[in-house]
Design an enzyme around this catalytic site. Structure first.
Site, PDB file in Angstrom:
ATOM      1  N   LYS A 114       1.444  -2.683  -4.166  1.00 36.27           N
ATOM      2  CA  LYS A 114      -0.172  -3.556  -4.001  1.00 36.27           C
ATOM      3  C   LYS A 114      -0.701  -1.829  -3.655  1.00 36.27           C
ATOM      4  O   LYS A 114      -0.260  -0.665  -3.556  1.00 36.27           O
ATOM      5  CB  LYS A 114      -0.180  -3.844  -2.629  1.00 36.27           C
ATOM      6  CG  LYS A 114      -1.919  -4.143  -2.748  1.00 36.27           C
ATOM      7  CD  LYS A 114      -1.878  -5.707  -3.703  1.00 36.27           C
ATOM      8  CE  LYS A 114      -3.279  -6.136  -3.583  1.00 36.27           C
ATOM      9  NZ  LYS A 114      -3.399  -7.492  -4.029  1.00 36.27           N
TER      10      LYS A 114
HETATM   11  N1  GLU Z   1      -4.536  -9.166  -7.024  1.00 37.64           N
HETATM   12  C1  GLU Z   1      -4.032 -10.076  -7.828  1.00 37.64           C
HETATM   13  C2  GLU Z   1      -3.390 -10.689  -6.373  1.00 37.64           C
HETATM   14  O1  GLU Z   1      -3.382 -10.753  -5.016  1.00 37.64           O
HETATM   15  C3  GLU Z   1      -3.005 -10.043  -9.181  1.00 37.64           C
HETATM   16  C4  GLU Z   1      -2.267  -9.649  -8.888  1.00 37.64           C
HETATM   17  C5  GLU Z   1      -1.437  -9.448 -10.133  1.00 37.64           C
HETATM   18  O2  GLU Z   1      -1.910  -9.596 -10.991  1.00 37.64           O
HETATM   19  O3  GLU Z   1      -0.793  -7.978  -9.838  1.00 37.64           O
HETATM   20  O4  GLU Z   1      -2.193 -11.588  -6.549  1.00 37.64           O
END
Ligand code: GLU
Length: 425
Positions: A114
């Site tokens: 993240k």
């Molecule tokens: N931010 C989204 C999540 O928390 C998508 C992450 C992604 O597609 O890599 O799942």
């Protein structure tokens, strides 16, 4: 070696500790050994950068940016980038670990990561956000890569930021590398269905859970906290399937309509009022700030940020079913209250995995150099979400535990078995 009792959780409202307290319960049920426990607990890499950006007034402002890679055991790490004033290392660490579990629950070949930048995108111009995004990308050139770490949108970011990121990365490599990031605009290799994917997965898992609970969608009502990408798409898709959306909310407040809010009207209202529901006239504004969580509905969908369901409002929840569109919306301390009230929770790492699932499809399409029709994207995503729900449901019955702990068991089992084959030092 047998599993050793972990250190007690100090602060259940700290998102990382909150994540770990659920991890610990699942690890104990699985009998996870100490070595694997330690590997899975500690993020593989944590990067903090300072990003000097020239603002429109000519002043240089320095922003703090983060990227945490929690695990690459299952494959290249995957996870969004968040632009928000509350971004901090503990939050990004928790969100990165949730990505590891989420990818494992839906069985896609990614580890978890993240990123985030502490900023308020609402007060910044498009040019300032673009310069900030490009600066962040440059500082992460050694981290990102289509086979290493693949970012995506999260709160406060969307297709525009992903386009700038892809462009900056591609320029530095001297070639177009569209598989370095997902959630891109369609013309840059984005996937059909990606924007709605998280909401779609929430809808699919909500309907699967309702079927188990013998709740008829057309006789059920729901309340949705957060009207951004996830909340608004979930609202639209549930409304289409006959669920009465009685309450919605965003930063401007919560709105209640016992006859059901007209979601198409709410969407067009938001889109013509600076992206907020401020002054929304399709329902009555609620007085109680916790009203969206505690109102009289069958289904509650938190779809914004962490810890909105907490020890204070959990005892007042009336819904029979909670489906977590957001990451970490329920604080660990509220779990016991919710479980003792017999409320069923479809946990975040299962319920909101539709987004990363379609991100995976986008990455596959980019690497193959082709585009799938929307019908194929949706069909495959729905199938993965349904199968994952059934897998988690079966484990919850087998061990007589909540769906949340069952989802952690599915995830930890997958990652730890893979780790055993790969091995460490
Ligand atoms: N931010 C989204 C999540 O928390 C998508 C992450 C992604 O597609 O890599 O799942």
């Amino acid at each position: 070696m047998s599993y050793i009792e972990p250190a007690p959780i100090q602060d259940k409202n700290n998102p990382f500790e909150s994540m770990m307290s659920r991890f610990d319960v699942a690890a104990q049920i699985l009998g996870l050994d100490q070595e694997t426990y330690n590997v899975l607990k500690n993020p593989a890499r944590q990067v903090i950068v300072s990003l000097p950006v020239t603002m429109d007034d000519g002043m240089v402002k320095v922003f703090e940016g983060f990227r945490v890679i929690h695990s690459t055991i299952l494959g290249p790490s995957k996870g969004g980038i968040r632009y928000d004033m509350a971004v901090n290392l503990d939050e990004v660490k928790a969100l990165a670990a949730w990505m590891t579990w989420k990818c494992a629950v839906v069985d896609i070949p990614y580890g978890g990561a993240k990123g985030g930048i502490r900023c308020n995108p609402r007060t910044m111009s498009k040019g300032e956000i673009e310069r900030l995004t490009r600066a962040y990308t440059l500082s992460m050139l050694d981290i990102f890569g289509p086979d290493r770490d693949i970012p995506a949108p999260d709160m406060g970011t969307g297709p525009n930021e992903m386009a700038w990121l892809m462009d900056e990365y591609s320029k530095s490599k001297g070639m177009t590398v569209n598989a370095v990031v997902t959630g891109k605009p369609l013309v840059l290799g984005g996937s059909l269905g990606r924007v709605e994917a998280t909401g779609r997965g929430v809808m699919v898992t909500a309907l699967s859970a309702m079927q188990k609970l013998r709740m008829n969608p057309s006789q059920s009502s729901c309340s949705i906290q957060g009207f951004g990408n996830v909340g608004s798409n979930t609202a639209k898709l549930l409304e289409e399937r006959g669920v009465k959306v009685k309450a919605i909310s965003d930063i401007s407040g919560a709105y209640w309509n016992p006859k059901g809010i007209d979601i198409s009207y709410a969407l067009s209202y938001r889109d013509t009022h600076n992206g907020t529901l401020e002054g929304f006239d399709g329902g009555d504004k609620m007085e109680d700030p916790d009203g969206i969580i505690t109102c009289e509905v069958d289904l509650l969908i938190p779809a914004a940020k962490e810890d909105v369901i907490n020890i204070h409002n959990a005892p007042k929840i009336k819904a029979k079913l909670i489906v977590e569109g957001a990451n970490g919306p329920t604080s660990a301390s509220a779990d016991d209250v919710i479980n003792s009230k017999g409320i069923i929770v479809v946990p975040d790492i299962l319920a909101n995995a539709g987004g990363v699932t379609v991100s995976y499809f986008e990455w596959v399409q980019n690497r193959l150099g082709l585009r799938w029709p929307l019908e194929r994207v949706n069909r495959r995503c729905d199938r993965i979400m349904k199968e994952s729900f059934e897998r988690v449901y079966a484990i919850s019955k087998q061990y007589n535990i909540s769906l949340r702990i069952a989802a952690y068991i599915v995830a930890i089992d997958k990652v730890s078995n893979t780790y055993k084959f790969r091995g460490g030092f």
